[in-house]
Design a protein around this motif. Structure first.
Motif, PDB file in Angstrom:
ATOM      1  N   VAL A   1       0.854  -1.189   0.000  1.00 55.61           N
ATOM      2  CA  VAL A   1       0.000   0.000   0.000  1.00 55.61           C
ATOM      3  C   VAL A   1       0.891   1.240   0.000  1.00 55.61           C
ATOM      4  O   VAL A   1       2.121   1.138   0.036  1.00 55.61           O
ATOM      5  CB  VAL A   1      -0.949   0.008   1.214  1.00 55.61           C
ATOM      6  N   SER A   2       0.254   2.405  -0.016  1.00 51.13           N
ATOM      7  CA  SER A   2       1.024   3.650  -0.131  1.00 51.13           C
ATOM      8  C   SER A   2       0.795   4.613   1.026  1.00 51.13           C
ATOM      9  O   SER A   2       1.189   5.772   0.944  1.00 51.13           O
ATOM     10  CB  SER A   2       0.669   4.349  -1.453  1.00 51.13           C
TER      11      SER A   2
ATOM     12  N   ALA B   1       0.715  -9.323   6.961  1.00 53.75           N
ATOM     13  CA  ALA B   1       1.932  -8.869   6.284  1.00 53.75           C
ATOM     14  C   ALA B   1       1.592  -7.674   5.404  1.00 53.75           C
ATOM     15  O   ALA B   1       0.903  -7.813   4.390  1.00 53.75           O
ATOM     16  CB  ALA B   1       2.523  -9.993   5.445  1.00 53.75           C
ATOM     17  N   VAL B   2       2.049  -6.496   5.784  1.00 44.02           N
ATOM     18  CA  VAL B   2       1.718  -5.267   5.070  1.00 44.02           C
ATOM     19  C   VAL B   2       2.990  -4.454   4.858  1.00 44.02           C
ATOM     20  O   VAL B   2       3.786  -4.290   5.793  1.00 44.02           O
ATOM     21  CB  VAL B   2       0.677  -4.422   5.845  1.00 44.02           C
ATOM     22  N   ILE B   3       3.169  -3.949   3.644  1.00 44.87           N
ATOM     23  CA  ILE B   3       4.308  -3.095   3.311  1.00 44.87           C
ATOM     24  C   ILE B   3       3.787  -1.736   2.856  1.00 44.87           C
ATOM     25  O   ILE B   3       3.022  -1.658   1.894  1.00 44.87           O
ATOM     26  CB  ILE B   3       5.173  -3.716   2.191  1.00 44.87           C
ATOM     27  N   ASP B   4       4.175  -0.699   3.574  1.00 45.24           N
ATOM     28  CA  ASP B   4       3.863   0.672   3.161  1.00 45.24           C
ATOM     29  C   ASP B   4       5.030   1.143   2.297  1.00 45.24           C
ATOM     30  O   ASP B   4       6.069   1.548   2.801  1.00 45.24           O
ATOM     31  CB  ASP B   4       3.690   1.565   4.400  1.00 45.24           C
ATOM     32  N   ARG B   5       4.853   1.082   0.986  1.00 45.21           N
ATOM     33  CA  ARG B   5       5.973   1.315   0.073  1.00 45.21           C
ATOM     34  C   ARG B   5       6.476   2.749   0.126  1.00 45.21           C
ATOM     35  O   ARG B   5       7.662   3.005  -0.085  1.00 45.21           O
ATOM     36  CB  ARG B   5       5.593   0.936  -1.363  1.00 45.21           C
ATOM     37  N   ASP B   6       5.598   3.701   0.438  1.00 46.44           N
ATOM     38  CA  ASP B   6       6.036   5.085   0.553  1.00 46.44           C
ATOM     39  C   ASP B   6       6.856   5.293   1.825  1.00 46.44           C
ATOM     40  O   ASP B   6       7.919   5.923   1.800  1.00 46.44           O
ATOM     41  CB  ASP B   6       4.841   6.030   0.530  1.00 46.44           C
TER      42      ASP B   6
END
Length: 450
Positions: free
Chosen positions: A256-257, A272-277
């Motif tokens: 997500v962003s 499992a979550v990745i905040d790419r920003d």
């Protein structure tokens, strides 16, 4: 139109009552116009504004022909194909209508100086054409957007392979962002009784697309225990992919962003979550050069979240911006399945990571009849929930499309057509009560519900 709205609101109107309603001569629809196709020339895609090109216009009512139905649209929703249509990319959709018109005198009705957009609806059948037996006036329905002719054997095993396969409301006219819509009767499916009109209109295109992409044998064939990387996991497509992964016993890795979007994914049940920003991933050094070091950093972060495992499946739809990274992070023998290219159609990746690791790239486009029906069945049963975040009136369809174009939304953006207000159309209140937290999870101003 008032008579139609009153009949729907009564709740006890019979099929004969609906069949006896007078049809108006015209109806309001959200259209793009042939005369405007050059209005954005010289402007970058990101700066093209759907609010300038989408118009609300009165258009003549098309009567249903053989195998067709005319539906009173209570609500619809915006998909990315509405954005593409409104900014006339990659091509103006009037070329689609012209090609369809050459198929037969009946199809020629679709070639107009206006294009009524929209590939979702929830509403009530008003009229059916000759040869329609399953559906009757008064039936409450949603519509999937697959339009096919099925005169060729190519499509008999998988209707998406029909040579005359089109997406309704994108490659055909008389779409769902309007007061009335013309569909083939085999596009119709039962409306989930526990959902309001605007909630029921939200899942159709994206839920079916995600179902084929992840679950179907025509897509990735997801199984229990798979690690599934989902780009844009709180968006229109990704929010359904996340739910399908969780419902199928897989482990979604949600990209997500923002932290707000990360919280939405956690509320759906993803761990499992990745905040790419926030983590600063930049897969391109410049417009021409990707950065493999960022692919490696991204892959390392994924393994931290999965206990050291790479992903079995990548749910791809951003395209150019992410595709190189997607191919890299997929496990040996794994699958990248792609259904769109919202950040650009020209993909680049290092083929060594594909062929030497026996990975697959699978193209996936919408869903066939069976897949769309199965995806809707999960919604009817309360297994998959709408991801509606905000709702606009028909007059503000341009703003709704602008939100999607600029990624100002989460989940889906709805549009009220004939429904006078939100919250109408619910018939199964018990099922709704059991799932109300999940139904409202994406709604703005409400805290995420686990």
């Amino acid at each position: 139109m008032d008579e139609i709205i009153n009949a729907v609101s009564r709740g006890d109107a019979s099929s004969e009552d609906f069949g006896g309603l007078r049809l108006p001569d015209s109806y309001r629809g959200a259209v793009v116009r042939r005369e405007d196709v050059a209005m954005f020339e010289g402007i970058a895609s990101r700066d093209k504004d759907p609010r300038k090109s989408l118009q609300i216009q009165d258009v003549p009512v098309p009567l249903p022909g053989p195998g067709e139905a005319l539906v009173a649209v209570m609500a619809s929703s915006v998909n990315y194909n509405t954005v593409w249509s409104s900014i006339f990319e990659p091509l103006p959709t009037f070329g689609f209508l012209e090609r369809y018109a050459r198929l037969s005198p009946h199809a020629a009705r679709h070639d107009q100086p206006y294009h009524v957009l929209g590939s979702d609806l929830a509403g009530v059948v008003l009229r059916t054409g000759p040869g329609v037996n399953r559906w009757r006036p008064g039936d409450r329905v949603v519509a999937h957007c697959l339009s096919v002719e099925l005169e060729s054997a190519d499509g008999h095993d998988d209707t998406m392979l029909d040579p005359e396969q089109r997406i309704w409301g994108f490659e055909t006219n008389f779409g769902g962002l309007a007061e009335l819509a013309l569909v083939k009767s085999n596009q119709l499916m039962p409306k989930p009784g526990h959902l309001s009109w605007e909630e029921a209109a939200a899942p159709g295109l994206v839920n079916s697309t995600a179902y084929r992409q992840l679950v179907s044998r025509n897509g990735a064939g997801m199984k229990q225990g798979d690690n599934v990387l989902i780009w844009g996991a709180s968006g229109g497509l990704g929010s359904y992919a996340t739910q399908l992964a969780l419902a199928g016993g897989a482990n979604p890795v949600c990209v997500v962003s923002s932290e707000q979007k990360a919280e939405i994914c956690r509320a759906m049940g993803a761990e499992a979550v990745i905040d790419r920003d926030a983590e600063g991933y930049r897969f391109w050094k410049d417009e021409e050069t990707q950065d493999p070091r960022e692919w490696k950093r991204f892959g390392k972060r994924i393994r931290e979240l999965t206990g050291g495992e790479d992903v079995d499946i990548v749910f791809e739809h951003p395209g150019r911006e992410t595709f190189g990274a997607s191919v890299y992070v997929t496990r040996k023998g794994g699958t990248v399945v792609t259904c769109a290219s919202t950040s650009g159609f020209r993909h680049e990746y290092d083929n060594r990571y594909l062929w030497m690791s026996l990975k697959r790239i699978v193209g996936s486009h919408f869903a066939n009849y069976r897949e769309a029906w199965e995806a809707n069945r999960l919604v009817v049963k309360g297994k998959i929930h709408p991801t509606l975040s905000r709702v606009y009136p028909l007059e503000e369809t341009g703003q709704a499309a602008y939100d999607v174009h600029r990624n100002l939304h989460q989940g889906k953006v709805g549009v009220l057509c004939l429904a006078p207000e939100e919250g109408l159309g619910v018939t199964d209140h018990d099922l709704r009560a059991r799932h109300i937290g999940a139904i409202n999870r994406f709604r703005e101003g409400q805290a995420p519900t686990p």
